[in-house]
Design an enzyme around this catalytic site. Structure first.
Site, short mmCIF file in Angstrom:
data_model
loop_
_atom_site.label_atom_id
_atom_site.label_comp_id
_atom_site.label_asym_id
_atom_site.label_seq_id
_atom_site.Cartn_x
_atom_site.Cartn_y
_atom_site.Cartn_z
N SER A 104 0.78 -1.14 -0.35
CA SER A 104 0.25 -0.39 -0.10
C SER A 104 1.29 0.88 0.02
O SER A 104 0.04 2.16 -0.69
CB SER A 104 -0.87 -0.05 1.87
N LYS A 107 0.37 3.38 -3.36
CA LYS A 107 -0.80 4.27 -3.17
C LYS A 107 0.14 5.60 -3.41
O LYS A 107 -0.53 6.59 -3.73
CB LYS A 107 -1.61 4.14 -1.69
N SER A 158 -6.57 3.06 3.33
CA SER A 158 -6.45 2.27 2.71
C SER A 158 -6.89 1.24 2.08
O SER A 158 -6.53 -0.17 2.18
CB SER A 158 -5.13 1.22 3.14
N ARG A 287 5.40 -0.72 13.78
CA ARG A 287 6.03 0.04 12.59
C ARG A 287 5.71 1.54 12.58
O ARG A 287 7.32 1.64 12.99
CB ARG A 287 5.23 -0.11 11.12
#
Length: 301
Positions: A104, A107, A158, A287
């Site tokens: 993603s 994007k 997303s 993350r």
């Protein structure tokens, strides 16, 4: 690379205690001196192919960043771009050059491409119509995906199906041309609505910060408007001290999690890229946690 960032890392005197010595310790281990990197001979072709086009010429190892992954029981890398030259600070020399599907995080360029080609007139026009298919994660429907939405909302949520529709409308020829023009990763476009999810497109952490630096600096070979609107969509967090912009990603089949973007603080912008092996749900939460700890360690937050 890092053409977007104004200025370099803070001078050693301004860095947190102990970090400047860590940076100096490995400053000589640069990509121009490839023999210094801990890679087996058989690994060179694959690693070089993934990173050669967009790698900085000066890559500095910060052991303090490496420890953040160990403390979180995660395996991955974080890289920050800095300065107006081709320089980066990383937690792992080897992994910083390994290319993975961007998932993603694609994007970001896909939004630029949607706006540049007119597939989207703006972040809010058109409204992409939901096809009625219920999309789920782990058997649980994701409400934010299962409704009509704009490109702005699809970026925030997303929403994969919106960007797959965008890619199909852009078409293979235009998509391949723009991915090539962006010098994005290995520049390989395969099945038009899957190539960033499962391959063949792949990009390294160093490649990500190079691309993001050019996007932030308005240096991509497309309109300033398409780049500005994409940067607007990327804003995640605004405080009195900094603006954090970016996008997470999760390559399911490869079990790789991403977080890429930039931090604007102290009058400068620092592109970053983090990827890690997804061992479980905790890896996805890690993350952002690791990225923010790393940014604080080098004095960005």
């Amino acid at each position: 690379m890092a053409r977007a960032a104004a200025g370099g890392f803070p001078p050693p005197a301004a860095m947190p205690s102990g970090l400047s010595s860590q940076l100096s310790l490995d400053r000589r281990r640069v990509l121009a001196g490839m023999a210094a990197l801990p890679l087996a001979a058989s690994a060179w072709p694959r690693r070089l192919a993934a990173a050669a086009a967009t790698s900085p010429t000066d890559v500095v190892l910060a052991p303090g960043l490496t420890r953040l992954f160990h403390e979180a029981s995660e395996k991955g890398v974080v890289a920050f771009a800095s300065g107006e030259g081709r320089r980066a600070i990383v937690s792992d020399f080897d992994r910083a050059m390994v290319a993975f599907p961007p998932a993603s995080t694609f994007k970001i360029p896909n939004t630029v491409i949607a706006l540049e080609t007119g597939v989207a007139q703006s972040l809010d026009d058109p409204v992409f119509k939901w096809d009625g298919e219920v999309r789920s994660i782990g058997g649980k429907p994701v409400e934010a995906w299962n409704r009509d939405q704009t490109l702005r909302e699809a970026f925030r949520n997303s929403t994969v199906w919106v960007y797959q529709e965008v890619a199909r409308k852009v078409g293979p020829e235009r998509m391949a041309r723009l991915v090539e023009a962006f010098d994005y990763g290995n520049r390989r476009v395969g099945e038009i609505d899957r190539f960033w999810l499962t391959g063949p497109l792949a990009i390294s952490a160093l490649g990500e910060i190079d691309f993001l630096g050019r996007l932030h600096a308005r240096k991509l070979p497309v309109s300033a408007r398409a780049q500005a609107l994409t940067r607007e969509a990327m804003v995640l967090e605004t405080t009195d001290s900094h603006v954090l912009s970016g996008k997470t990603g999760w390559a399911f089949e490869h079990k790789i999690g991403w977080f890429v973007g930039w931090i604007e603080a102290q009058g400068r912008a620092r592109p970053f890229a983090l990827n890690l092996d997804v061992a479980g749900p905790g890896s996805l939460a890690a993350r952002t946690e690791i990225l923010k700890k790393a940014a604080r360690q080098i004095g960005l937050l």
